[in-house]
Design a protein around this motif. Structure first.
Motif, mmCIF file in Angstrom:
data_model
loop_
_atom_site.group_PDB
_atom_site.id
_atom_site.type_symbol
_atom_site.label_atom_id
_atom_site.label_comp_id
_atom_site.label_asym_id
_atom_site.label_seq_id
_atom_site.Cartn_x
_atom_site.Cartn_y
_atom_site.Cartn_z
ATOM 1 N N GLU A 1 -3.124 -10.870 2.366
ATOM 2 C CA GLU A 1 -4.383 -10.344 2.914
ATOM 3 C C GLU A 1 -4.145 -9.008 3.595
ATOM 4 O O GLU A 1 -4.926 -8.057 3.423
ATOM 5 C CB GLU A 1 -4.994 -11.343 3.910
ATOM 6 N N SER B 1 -3.424 -6.453 0.953
ATOM 7 C CA SER B 1 -4.685 -6.094 0.289
ATOM 8 C C SER B 1 -5.529 -5.188 1.177
ATOM 9 O O SER B 1 -6.141 -4.225 0.697
ATOM 10 C CB SER B 1 -5.486 -7.349 -0.060
ATOM 11 N N ALA B 2 -5.561 -5.501 2.472
ATOM 12 C CA ALA B 2 -6.336 -4.676 3.402
ATOM 13 C C ALA B 2 -5.759 -3.263 3.457
ATOM 14 O O ALA B 2 -6.503 -2.274 3.420
ATOM 15 C CB ALA B 2 -6.351 -5.318 4.790
ATOM 16 N N TYR B 3 -4.408 -3.158 3.543
ATOM 17 C CA TYR B 3 -3.772 -1.837 3.550
ATOM 18 C C TYR B 3 -4.029 -1.102 2.238
ATOM 19 O O TYR B 3 -4.300 0.096 2.236
ATOM 20 C CB TYR B 3 -2.266 -1.939 3.803
ATOM 21 N N ALA B 4 -3.937 -1.836 1.135
ATOM 22 C CA ALA B 4 -4.179 -1.214 -0.171
ATOM 23 C C ALA B 4 -5.617 -0.700 -0.241
ATOM 24 O O ALA B 4 -5.868 0.412 -0.734
ATOM 25 C CB ALA B 4 -3.907 -2.213 -1.294
ATOM 26 N N ALA B 5 -6.558 -1.505 0.263
ATOM 27 C CA ALA B 5 -7.960 -1.078 0.254
ATOM 28 C C ALA B 5 -8.149 0.154 1.132
ATOM 29 O O ALA B 5 -8.841 1.114 0.750
ATOM 30 C CB ALA B 5 -8.858 -2.209 0.722
ATOM 31 N N LYS B 6 -7.529 0.142 2.330
ATOM 32 C CA LYS B 6 -7.634 1.293 3.223
ATOM 33 C C LYS B 6 -7.015 2.527 2.571
ATOM 34 O O LYS B 6 -7.575 3.624 2.629
ATOM 35 C CB LYS B 6 -6.930 1.016 4.555
ATOM 36 N N ASN B 7 -5.835 2.329 1.978
ATOM 37 C CA ASN B 7 -5.167 3.452 1.314
ATOM 38 C C ASN B 7 -6.007 3.988 0.160
ATOM 39 O O ASN B 7 -6.101 5.206 -0.037
ATOM 40 C CB ASN B 7 -3.776 3.057 0.824
ATOM 41 N N TYR B 8 -6.601 3.091 -0.600
ATOM 42 C CA TYR B 8 -7.471 3.503 -1.705
ATOM 43 C C TYR B 8 -8.658 4.292 -1.155
ATOM 44 O O TYR B 8 -9.026 5.346 -1.693
ATOM 45 C CB TYR B 8 -7.958 2.285 -2.492
ATOM 46 N N GLU B 9 -9.234 3.793 -0.088
ATOM 47 C CA GLU B 9 -10.357 4.463 0.560
ATOM 48 C C GLU B 9 -9.948 5.861 1.026
ATOM 49 O O GLU B 9 -10.668 6.836 0.821
ATOM 50 C CB GLU B 9 -10.801 3.624 1.768
ATOM 51 N N ARG B 10 -8.767 5.935 1.654
ATOM 52 C CA ARG B 10 -8.274 7.229 2.137
ATOM 53 C C ARG B 10 -8.037 8.190 0.980
ATOM 54 O O ARG B 10 -8.401 9.367 1.047
ATOM 55 C CB ARG B 10 -6.973 7.046 2.923
ATOM 56 N N THR C 1 -9.378 8.136 -1.940
ATOM 57 C CA THR C 1 -10.669 8.516 -2.491
ATOM 58 C C THR C 1 -11.328 9.583 -1.623
ATOM 59 O O THR C 1 -11.860 10.577 -2.132
ATOM 60 C CB THR C 1 -11.592 7.277 -2.599
#
Length: 161
Positions: free
Chosen positions: A44, A47-56, A58
């Protein structure tokens, strides 16, 4: 009795062993459950870090695209300004050339008029000189007087070229 005691001890030993086994199995289940929960929590977090990194990423890509767009806009604006200034300078130079050509044409016209005026003046002077010369010849042929030297024409035709 020894036999019973021995049996009781064995039974007690077996029970204790069974309890130890049961405790160990329970501990293993708890450890396994905790490990599963830790792994789940770890996933989790990842996944949260990956989502944040993806957001960053982007967001950074969007900012870069926006910056590139602004740079292109500024470049195009500068090119338009340079082109406008260049065309303006060309226009000014063409106007200067037209003015100079008009001035030159006017000066040529004035020069031609002055040349004609000069030629007319020379012709008038030549005619006057010829009349004077004729009058002097007539006078000298009618009177016999010592010949005076023929005056030279101070206004003889002068070529401008």
């Amino acid at each position: 009795m020894n036999f019973e005691l021995s049996k009781q001890r064995q039974e007690e030993k077996r029970r204790i062993n069974q309890e130890i086994i049961n405790d160990r199995q329970a501990e293993a289940r708890v450890i396994k459950q905790q490990s599963y929960q830790n792994d789940k929590r770890k996933q989790e977090i990842i996944s949260a870090y990956a989502a944040k990194n993806y957001e960053r990423r982007t967001k950074v890509k969007m900012q870069e695209a926006k910056a590139q767009y602004k740079i292109r806009e500024m470049h195009e604006k500068k090119l338009k300004e340079f082109k406008k200034n260049y065309e303006s300078r060309i226009e000014e130079e063409l106007e200067k050339i037209k003015r100079r050509e008009k001035e030159l044409t006017a000066m040529e016209k004035e020069e031609n008029e002055l040349i004609k005026e000069l030629q007319n003046t020379q012709q008038v002077q030549k005619d006057a000189f010829n009349e004077l010369e004729s009058a002097i010849k007539l006078q000298s042929s009618g009177k016999s007087s010592p010949k005076t030297p023929k005056p030279q024409n101070p206004y003889a035709e002068v070529s401008c070229y």
